[in-house]
Design a protein around this motif. Structure first.
Motif, PDB file in Angstrom:
ATOM      1  N   PRO A  54       0.805  -1.230   0.000  1.00 18.59           N
ATOM      2  CA  PRO A  54       0.000   0.000   0.000  1.00 18.59           C
ATOM      3  C   PRO A  54       0.838   1.281   0.000  1.00 18.59           C
ATOM      4  O   PRO A  54       0.328   2.355  -0.325  1.00 18.59           O
ATOM      5  CB  PRO A  54      -0.823  -0.122   1.286  1.00 18.59           C
ATOM      6  CG  PRO A  54      -0.064  -1.079   2.150  1.00 18.59           C
ATOM      7  CD  PRO A  54       0.590  -2.037   1.210  1.00 18.59           C
ATOM      8  N   SER A  55       2.115   1.184   0.342  1.00 13.40           N
ATOM      9  CA  SER A  55       2.962   2.372   0.370  1.00 13.40           C
ATOM     10  C   SER A  55       3.489   2.736  -1.010  1.00 13.40           C
ATOM     11  O   SER A  55       4.058   3.815  -1.195  1.00 13.40           O
ATOM     12  CB  SER A  55       4.143   2.157   1.323  1.00 13.40           C
ATOM     13  OG  SER A  55       4.991   1.124   0.857  1.00 13.40           O
ATOM     14  N   VAL A  56       3.308   1.831  -1.980  1.00 19.92           N
ATOM     15  CA  VAL A  56       3.770   2.084  -3.348  1.00 19.92           C
ATOM     16  C   VAL A  56       2.649   2.766  -4.130  1.00 19.92           C
ATOM     17  O   VAL A  56       1.602   2.172  -4.378  1.00 19.92           O
ATOM     18  CB  VAL A  56       4.184   0.771  -4.045  1.00 19.92           C
ATOM     19  CG1 VAL A  56       4.622   1.055  -5.482  1.00 19.92           C
ATOM     20  CG2 VAL A  56       5.305   0.096  -3.279  1.00 19.92           C
ATOM     21  N   GLU A  57       2.887   4.005  -4.519  1.00 19.50           N
ATOM     22  CA  GLU A  57       1.848   4.762  -5.226  1.00 19.50           C
ATOM     23  C   GLU A  57       1.682   4.274  -6.665  1.00 19.50           C
ATOM     24  O   GLU A  57       0.582   3.967  -7.113  1.00 19.50           O
ATOM     25  CB  GLU A  57       2.190   6.257  -5.224  1.00 19.50           C
ATOM     26  CG  GLU A  57       1.147   7.115  -5.934  1.00 19.50           C
ATOM     27  CD  GLU A  57       1.496   8.582  -5.912  1.00 19.50           C
ATOM     28  OE1 GLU A  57       0.733   9.383  -6.491  1.00 19.50           O
ATOM     29  OE2 GLU A  57       2.542   8.930  -5.315  1.00 19.50           O
ATOM     30  N   ASN A  58       2.789   4.233  -7.398  1.00 23.48           N
ATOM     31  CA  ASN A  58       2.748   3.775  -8.785  1.00 23.48           C
ATOM     32  C   ASN A  58       2.947   2.268  -8.811  1.00 23.48           C
ATOM     33  O   ASN A  58       4.023   1.760  -9.091  1.00 23.48           O
ATOM     34  CB  ASN A  58       3.815   4.495  -9.614  1.00 23.48           C
ATOM     35  CG  ASN A  58       3.551   5.978  -9.717  1.00 23.48           C
ATOM     36  OD1 ASN A  58       2.410   6.417  -9.790  1.00 23.48           O
ATOM     37  ND2 ASN A  58       4.612   6.771  -9.710  1.00 23.48           N
ATOM     38  N   ASN A  59       1.882   1.555  -8.490  1.00 26.39           N
ATOM     39  CA  ASN A  59       1.994   0.108  -8.271  1.00 26.39           C
ATOM     40  C   ASN A  59       1.606  -0.734  -9.473  1.00 26.39           C
ATOM     41  O   ASN A  59       1.688  -1.959  -9.435  1.00 26.39           O
ATOM     42  CB  ASN A  59       1.116  -0.293  -7.084  1.00 26.39           C
ATOM     43  CG  ASN A  59      -0.368  -0.079  -7.368  1.00 26.39           C
ATOM     44  OD1 ASN A  59      -0.733   0.757  -8.188  1.00 26.39           O
ATOM     45  ND2 ASN A  59      -1.211  -0.824  -6.680  1.00 26.39           N
ATOM     46  N   ALA A  60       1.176  -0.088 -10.559  1.00 25.73           N
ATOM     47  CA  ALA A  60       0.748  -0.826 -11.745  1.00 25.73           C
ATOM     48  C   ALA A  60       1.814  -0.737 -12.825  1.00 25.73           C
ATOM     49  O   ALA A  60       1.981   0.304 -13.460  1.00 25.73           O
ATOM     50  CB  ALA A  60      -0.577  -0.275 -12.264  1.00 25.73           C
TER      51      ALA A  60
END
Length: 204
Positions: A54-60
């Motif tokens: 959840p701490s990764v904003e650009n996760n896609a």
């Protein structure tokens, strides 16, 4: 004509559901670009990864590896939305293909071997494609790649196994390791894959 050639696209993913809608979107975006390269493309691998942290904003993340005659092209992008990542990668592949086609056009103009086997219709199609991408980039010229030799290293290379090469990869601060495979005496490369694990590249 080259645009009629069907491009094989393989889609895989980690931590993401490959829905029919998502697959269709990928196929449409990539086919629209790759079909204009025609028979030059022999393979296209598309991989989607979603980081569950959840701490990764650009996760896609969306990554594409395209096998084109004489080279391999790779494009990757991570955003907060997978469809946005796909759009960005498709545009990046277009720009890379523009540079590639410009080389063929120049070779054809100069009568170099690289352009042998392409008829006038295909060369004209390449020209149309590069103009199309130029418009996409607001007609800004693509700066030539800096191909000047900056540094040269030579060192002895004792043959080692693939397993030993993977261990060496863990010891260095690079994403790849070049070695001589003791099983066949060929130069090969092991590299860290973006979505985990290690890949191996070796000549046929």
């Amino acid at each position: 004509m080259s645009s009629a050639v069907k491009i094989p696209i393989t889609i895989s993913g980690n931590n993401v559901e490959l829905t029919p809608a998502l697959k269709q979107y990928i196929n449409e975006k990539l086919t629209n670009t790759l079909s204009k390269v025609g028979r030059l493309v022999t393979r296209c691998d598309a991989h989607l990864t979603v980081d569950k942290n959840p701490s990764v904003e650009n996760n896609a993340n969306f990554e594409v590896v395209v096998s084109v005659k004489g080279t391999v092209m790779r494009a990757s992008k991570s955003t907060h939305d997978m469809y946005a990542s796909i759009d960005a990668v498709a545009d990046s592949v277009k720009r890379k293909l523009r540079k590639y086609k410009e080389r063929i056009i120049d070779a054809h103009r100069q009568g170099k071997p690289e352009a042998m086997g392409f008829d006038e219709e295909e060369i004209q199609g390449f020209k149309d494609f590069t103009q199309e991408v130029a418009k996409m980039e607001n007609s800004l010229p693509v700066p030539p790649a800096d191909m000047s030799l900056m540094k040269k290293k030579t060192f002895p290379m004792e043959p080692i196994s693939v397993e030993d090469a993977v261990l060496c990869l863990d010891y260095i601060e690079h994403d790849f390791y070049v070695f001589k495979n003791k099983e066949n005496g060929k130069i090969a490369v092991v590299y860290k894959r973006n979505h985990g694990g290690v890949g191996l590249i070796e000549p046929q």
